[in-house]
Every structure is written in C-alpha cells, then in structure tokens.
Scaffold this active site. Structure first.
Site, short mmCIF file in Angstrom:
data_model
loop_
_atom_site.label_atom_id
_atom_site.label_comp_id
_atom_site.label_asym_id
_atom_site.label_seq_id
_atom_site.Cartn_x
_atom_site.Cartn_y
_atom_site.Cartn_z
N HIS A 132 -57.66 86.93 156.82
CA HIS A 132 -56.42 87.43 155.86
C HIS A 132 -57.50 87.62 154.87
O HIS A 132 -58.69 86.85 154.95
CB HIS A 132 -56.02 86.31 155.24
CG HIS A 132 -55.31 85.89 154.75
ND1 HIS A 132 -55.36 85.65 153.44
CD2 HIS A 132 -53.60 86.30 154.33
CE1 HIS A 132 -54.58 85.54 152.95
NE2 HIS A 132 -53.59 86.47 153.41
N PRO A 133 -57.70 88.40 153.56
CA PRO A 133 -58.29 88.17 152.20
C PRO A 133 -58.94 86.89 151.94
O PRO A 133 -60.24 87.02 151.27
CB PRO A 133 -57.35 89.35 152.21
CG PRO A 133 -56.43 90.19 151.87
CD PRO A 133 -55.87 88.87 154.06
N ARG A 134 -58.55 85.84 152.46
CA ARG A 134 -58.62 84.76 151.52
C ARG A 134 -60.22 84.30 152.62
O ARG A 134 -61.31 83.52 152.55
CB ARG A 134 -57.86 83.36 151.93
CG ARG A 134 -58.40 82.76 151.21
CD ARG A 134 -58.62 82.47 150.02
NE ARG A 134 -58.96 81.26 149.20
CZ ARG A 134 -60.37 80.56 148.97
NH1 ARG A 134 -61.43 81.58 150.44
NH2 ARG A 134 -60.47 79.11 148.59
N LYS A 135 -61.12 84.81 153.48
CA LYS A 135 -61.41 84.36 154.70
C LYS A 135 -62.75 85.17 154.40
O LYS A 135 -62.42 86.35 153.62
CB LYS A 135 -61.35 84.77 156.36
CG LYS A 135 -60.03 83.87 155.72
CD LYS A 135 -59.88 82.93 156.16
CE LYS A 135 -58.45 81.97 156.40
NZ LYS A 135 -57.90 81.19 156.32
N LEU A 136 -63.98 85.80 155.00
CA LEU A 136 -65.41 86.91 154.93
C LEU A 136 -64.99 88.47 155.17
O LEU A 136 -64.61 89.32 154.14
CB LEU A 136 -66.32 85.92 155.25
CG LEU A 136 -67.00 85.40 154.45
CD1 LEU A 136 -66.01 83.71 154.28
CD2 LEU A 136 -68.02 84.95 154.55
#
Ligand SMILES: *Cc1c(COP(=O)(O)O)cnc(C)c1O
Length: 384
Positions: A179-183
């Site tokens: 997900h874009p919240r991760k690196l």
C-alpha cells in the site's frame, strides 16, 4: 508556505515506463511480471518462496489458511496495530486474542503472549509495527515449545532487519503490504513469504480460486489443459500492472531505507534531551526502515499530543495520531478476546504521533517540522 505531507510514495518515470510496457504487452492480469516480482522479492528478502497477493490483508488470510488455523482456534495478536491484523483471524473463523506490547518498540513480546495464552491458542500474529522489527528469538522459542504457528505481519517491514538478516525470515509465514503508506508500493498489493514449499503451493492455488492450473499456464498454452477446483478458493491475485511497479520499487528500496534512516537520525538528534518527548529508535537487535517515525508526548511536555498536532497543523505540517488500538474500536466492543488490560497499548495510542518522513522530504522541510515541535518546549523553557 508549502504544506508538508506526512508521507508520499517515491514514484517516477521508471514506474510509468514499466506500467506502460505492461499495457503495451496486452497481458495486464497476473502473469509473467508477477512471477518475476515474486522471484525478485524472495531473493531480496532471503526467503525460499514468495506468493504475490492483492494486499497484505489477503496475504494474512492465506497465511492462516495454509497454516491450518480455523474455527475454534485462538490467535494472539497485538491490539496495537492496523485493524487488519485483528480482522484476519476472524476471516477463518478463529478468535483474535489481544496481547499488550512493549513500550519501546510497540511490538508484542513472548512475555506478553504468555499472559494471554489459552488452551485454544494455535498461532501468533506478531507485527513489525511501523517497520520496527519484532524481537523474533523469544517468540520463536515460545512457539516451538508450545507448537504454535508464528505468523509475521511484516506489512511495514520491507527493508528492516533482525540480527543482520531481513525481517520476516524467521517466522513460519510472513505477510507484506505494498500500500502507498508503506515504503515499497504497487498501489495496492501484498506478498506472502514462507520457507514451506507446500504452504507456498497451496497459497498460490487458493489466491486463484484454488484452480490446479494457473490462469498464466492456461493462457500461455494453445490447447489449455482442463483445470479442476479441489477446494473453495479466492481471488486474491496481484495484476502484472502492479508487479511491474513493484519490480521498479524493489530496486529503489535500499535507497529509500537509507534516506529514511538518515532523516530519522536527524529527528532523534533534534529531540534528544527534550523533556516529555520520546522518539522511536532502533532496538539493540535490529534496524528499522522507519516506515512510521513516531514520537511519544509525555506529561512533562508543555502540550499534549492533540495540542502538538494542532501546532503542527497551524504551521502547515500534516502529522498523524499514532498507531490505533483495535480493542478500542466499535468493531471490537465487548470482544471476548480482550482478556486482559492493555495499558501500554492504550498509553501509546493516546500519546504518540507520526511525523512526516518520506524519501523526498528535504532537510529544510524537516527543519520546519522540528522547529514546530520545539516551539512549544522553547516557549515553556523561556518562561513566558
Ligand atoms: C498496512 C498494514 C496492513 C494492511 O495492509 P494492506 O496491504 O492494506 O492490506 C496490515 N497490517 C499492518 C501492520 C499494516 O501496517
């Protein structure tokens, strides 16, 4: 004054080109790019098998299925996590049982797990919270002793290390998020990794409706073999569009980790010795990728967490409240798996905030964040 975001994915022309190439190829669903991404991820993470999925949540669901966890089983999880960690056991008819976490890392410990063990405990889902690697060895020992399955929710942990090796290696099965919240991001997406070849094989089939011949195999043959469905499966596939993005992102992961660790060190230095502020830091046994850089606001600080968030917002800086506590959510009100008080979880969820940290954040922007946090402390110290 530019607004500073709390996070931003690091995407560029290489990603655009890679996705365009997949579109031009005409093969956009799960296929050769997904297989290549799985192979590259397994190699990078030093694991034998990697199975791409639609998300970390679906990878956790598959992990429980292949490990044989099901109805009537208890699965010990932290409440202090994104709610998907607690939800996954319920998908297979098991009960999540909440363990408290360590205040320094935000992760469950062998001691915390022992306190909530039941006769029915079949598995543990341990989280590398915010990228902070969990202390695997004591959990591994406990699981071996009691014959429990050790599942690692490594959603945030690509690029974190434990005792010199990539996080996620020592669990029976690990689940990752893109997900874009991760690196590392693929828009949405996930991965299941394991050293167990038959679990990996079953996960591959279950993610694809439990077909015994994959769609990729059928599409690449002129006369497709007849497939059969041995059990009830799911559609948890990743697309080749996502995998193409993932391959480029994987190549940038080490650089992302290096940059984040340098920025995290600047925050740690700036806030060292400020009464009432405590930063997340590396544990002795590993290194964090600082997927989330959190700060605990203690009673000695002139304002509380909400006050500090308001200060940051008025300075055009987007910060976030810290990690949630699942047991405090309406979905888990009166939940029978809340068997003990969770004081550390409740303290951390009430008093922590996540500061902006991402690859493209520059030092000047970071200095603005630091100045905004310190304004309150300096005003108080000035005795106005
Ligand atoms: C982000 C996250 C998830 C969910 O990941 P998805 O890919 O969005 O399903 C699960 N667990 C933890 C700890 C997370 O941070």
């Amino acid at each position: 004054m530019d607004r500073i975001s709390v996070m931003k994915p690091w995407l560029g022309t290489a990603e655009i080109d890679a996705v365009a190439e997949v579109i031009a190829s005409g093969w956009v669903a799960q296929g050769p790019r997904t297989a290549a991404f799985e192979e590259a991820f397994a190699q990078h993470q030093q694991v034998a098998h990697a199975v791409a999925t639609s998300s970390c949540t679906t990878a956790l669901h598959l992990a429980l299925l292949v490990a044989g966890v099901g109805a009537g089983d208890d699965v010990i999880v932290p409440s202090f996590s994104f709610v998907a960690t607690a939800n996954a056991p319920t998908y297979v008819g098991a009960r999540p049982v909440f363990a408290d976490v360590d205040a320094a890392t935000g992760n469950i410990t062998a001691q915390g797990v022992r306190e909530v063990l039941t006769e029915k405990t079949a598995a543990i889902i341990a989280v590398d919270q915010g990228g902070m690697p969990l202390d695997l060895a004591p959990l591994r020992q406990l699981c071996d002793e009691l014959h429990l399955v050790l599942i690692e929710d490594a959603a945030c942990a690509a690029g974190s290390t434990y005792q010199g090796a990539p996080a996620g290696v020592g669990a029976d099965v690990s689940a990752w998020s893109f997900h874009p919240r991760k690196l590392l991001t693929t828009g949405e997406g996930g991965m299941l990794t394991t050293g167990n070849a038959s679990w990996a094989q079953r996960a591959r089939q279950l993610r694809e409706h439990a077909m015994d011949v994959s769609a990729a195999q059928r599409h690449s043959s002129t006369l497709a073999p007849q497939e059969s469905y041995g059990e009830i499966g799911y559609n948890f596939r990743m697309t080749d569009l996502q995998a193409a993005l993932g391959l480029v992102q994987l190549g940038k992961l080490d650089a992302m980790v290096e940059r984040r660790r340098a920025l995290a060190a600047r925050y740690q230095q700036a806030f060292a010795g400020i009464p009432g502020l405590r930063c997340v830091t590396d544990p002795g046994y590993g290194t964090s990728n600082y997927q989330s850089f959190w700060l605990e606001v203690g009673p000695e600080f002139p304002v509380d967490r909400e006050g500090l968030l308001a200060q940051l917002a008025s300075d055009g800086i987007s910060a976030r409240r810290g990690i949630m506590a699942s047991h405090l959510q309406p979905a888990y009100a009166g939940h029978s798996g809340t068997t003990t008080a969770l004081p550390v979880t409740e303290r951390l969820t009430a008093n922590t905030l996540i500061l902006p940290l991402y690859h493209q954040l520059d030092e000047q922007q970071q200095d603005r964040v630091i100045a905004s946090v310190l304004a309150q402390a300096l005003a108080a110290a000035g005795g106005e």
